[in-house]
Write a protein that holds these residues in place. Structure first.
Motif, PDB file in Angstrom:
ATOM      1  N   GLY A  55      39.478  44.225  31.621  1.00 32.56           N
ATOM      2  CA  GLY A  55      37.943  43.674  32.674  1.00 32.56           C
ATOM      3  C   GLY A  55      37.599  44.283  33.864  1.00 32.56           C
ATOM      4  N   VAL A  56      37.753  45.204  34.198  1.00 29.70           N
ATOM      5  CA  VAL A  56      37.893  45.943  35.545  1.00 29.70           C
ATOM      6  C   VAL A  56      36.622  46.033  35.587  1.00 29.70           C
ATOM      7  N   ARG A  57      35.443  44.910  36.547  1.00 30.99           N
ATOM      8  CA  ARG A  57      33.603  45.622  36.328  1.00 30.99           C
ATOM      9  C   ARG A  57      33.097  46.280  37.404  1.00 30.99           C
ATOM     10  N   ARG A  58      31.795  46.328  37.443  1.00 27.26           N
ATOM     11  CA  ARG A  58      31.640  46.171  38.934  1.00 27.26           C
ATOM     12  C   ARG A  58      32.050  45.532  39.957  1.00 27.26           C
ATOM     13  N   GLY A  59      32.510  45.692  41.132  1.00 29.01           N
ATOM     14  CA  GLY A  59      32.249  44.380  42.171  1.00 29.01           C
ATOM     15  C   GLY A  59      33.262  43.403  42.203  1.00 29.01           C
TER      16      GLY A  59
END
Length: 372
Positions: free
Chosen positions: A82-86
């Protein structure tokens, strides 16, 4: 090499000359497998890829998905997490830039963590501080030089307790074990590289390993554009059948390569390098690198000579990473077994190395990895 097969005085030992980790005795088997691929009329997503995955999974005791590169494996794992922007991903600074770049590609912020001087790998104490400060989505532990991070068990336990997804970067760790356990089996996922210089190689290629079935399925979809329903935001990280055939041969040869390199290291290199990186009991290194804390010649340089936080200009104090970059060297050690073409030598490898380095002993500088 002379006509009699002996190494001339001053020449490097056979194992000190670069060689890709492929045994020439496997050439006929590889060609036979390539013929199978040609005859199959299926050059990707076929039987050889599945056989390579099965062989890797059986040897390591964990599920495996073949990829076109280490990057594909790392991206699939971090995307699953679930690594996403921010989001924040913790990475050791003493690593190849591929590790932080994978997180940055997904839009994450990277926070660098210091290493230890004894194993060159992620510092448990600094990781604990970084988790408390950054509350990361994921963290990476990089197994440097062929051995496993000495504190990998504690690192994995900390990440589990804190709910942090742990990716093991196994790009150097082919054939390593700790208490009989293999790389990639402590974290949520592990990513291997089969780049041309690795202990076993397919030229280009990678492997994701995980004990989580849903992560493995995610990786299969990620490597193929998210097919069949494109719910996974993947790209093309498929491994060709020709590459998989080479991988299968290499997987079958891995134990022999690691045993050979360890035999040469114990017999020929250890007596010459008392100030070497020393492993804990019950750990075996695949010896991608033979690391010492003395400046030596010949040398293949350093594993990494510039920490990632310096490259990316992060303003952070990581004294061990800076120290390691300046105070370790790698003694050449390449797989050249007896009986394989071009490896015969009537002269002791230790004698050849001693001869080639004679006259430089007075310039050796000793460094204590435990000194602050």
């Amino acid at each position: 090499m002379g006509d009699d097969g002996a190494v001339p005085p001053g020449s490097p030992a056979p194992f000190a000359r670069f060689a890709i980790g492929f045994d020439p005795r496997d050439r006929a088997r590889l060609h036979a497998l390539w013929d199978e691929v040609l005859d199959s009329q299926q050059w990707t997503e076929g039987a050889l890829t599945r056989r390579f995955e099965a062989a890797w999974a059986e040897r390591h005791g964990i599920g495996a998905v073949a990829m076109a590169s280490w990057t594909g494996a790392a991206l699939a794992a971090l995307d699953y997490a679930g690594v996403r922007r921010g989001d924040v991903v913790l990475c050791p600074s003493n690593a190849f830039m591929a590790t932080p770049l994978a997180a940055l590609h997904l839009g994450a912020e990277v926070a660098f963590v210091d290493c230890e001087r004894d194993d060159l790998c992620l510092s448990l104490a600094d990781l604990e501080r970084a988790i408390a400060r950054h509350r990361p989505r994921a963290a990476c532990v990089v197994h440097i030089g062929g051995h496993l991070a000495f504190r990998v068990e504690e690192i994995a336990a900390l990440c589990r307790a804190e709910g942090v997804f742990l990716l093991e970067d196994c790009a150097h760790a082919h054939g390593a074990t700790f208490h009989g356990r293999h790389p990639g089996t402590w974290g949520d996922a592990g990513a291997y590289s089969f780049y041309a210089t690795k202990t076993v190689s397919t030229g280009e290629g990678g492997m994701l390993v995980s004990r989580h079935d849903d992560l493995l399925e995610h990786a299969r979809r990620y490597r193929n554009y998210g097919k069949p329903n494109h719910a996974v935001p993947g790209l093309n990280f498929r491994m060709s059948e020709f590459t998989a055939a080479l991988g299968l041969v290499q997987a079958e040869r891995l134990d022999a390569i690691v045993a050979w390199k360890n035999e040469i290291a114990r017999r020929e290199l250890d007596p010459l390098h008392p100030n070497r990186l020393r492993l804990p009991d019950c750990m075996v290194s695949g010896l991608y690198k033979y690391v010492v804390f003395d400046e030596v010649a010949p040398s293949t340089g350093r594993v990494y000579d510039r920490p990632c936080h310096r490259i990316l200009r992060h303003v952070v104090d990581l004294p061990n990473s800076d120290w390691v970059a300046e105070h370790h060297w790698c003694v050449p050690l390449y797989y050249r077994p007896e009986g394989a073409e071009g490896t015969a030598s009537a002269r002791s490898p230790a004698a050849a190395i001693a001869s080639s380095t004679r006259g430089s002993a007075a310039t050796v500088v000793r460094h204590d990895p435990g000194a602050l």
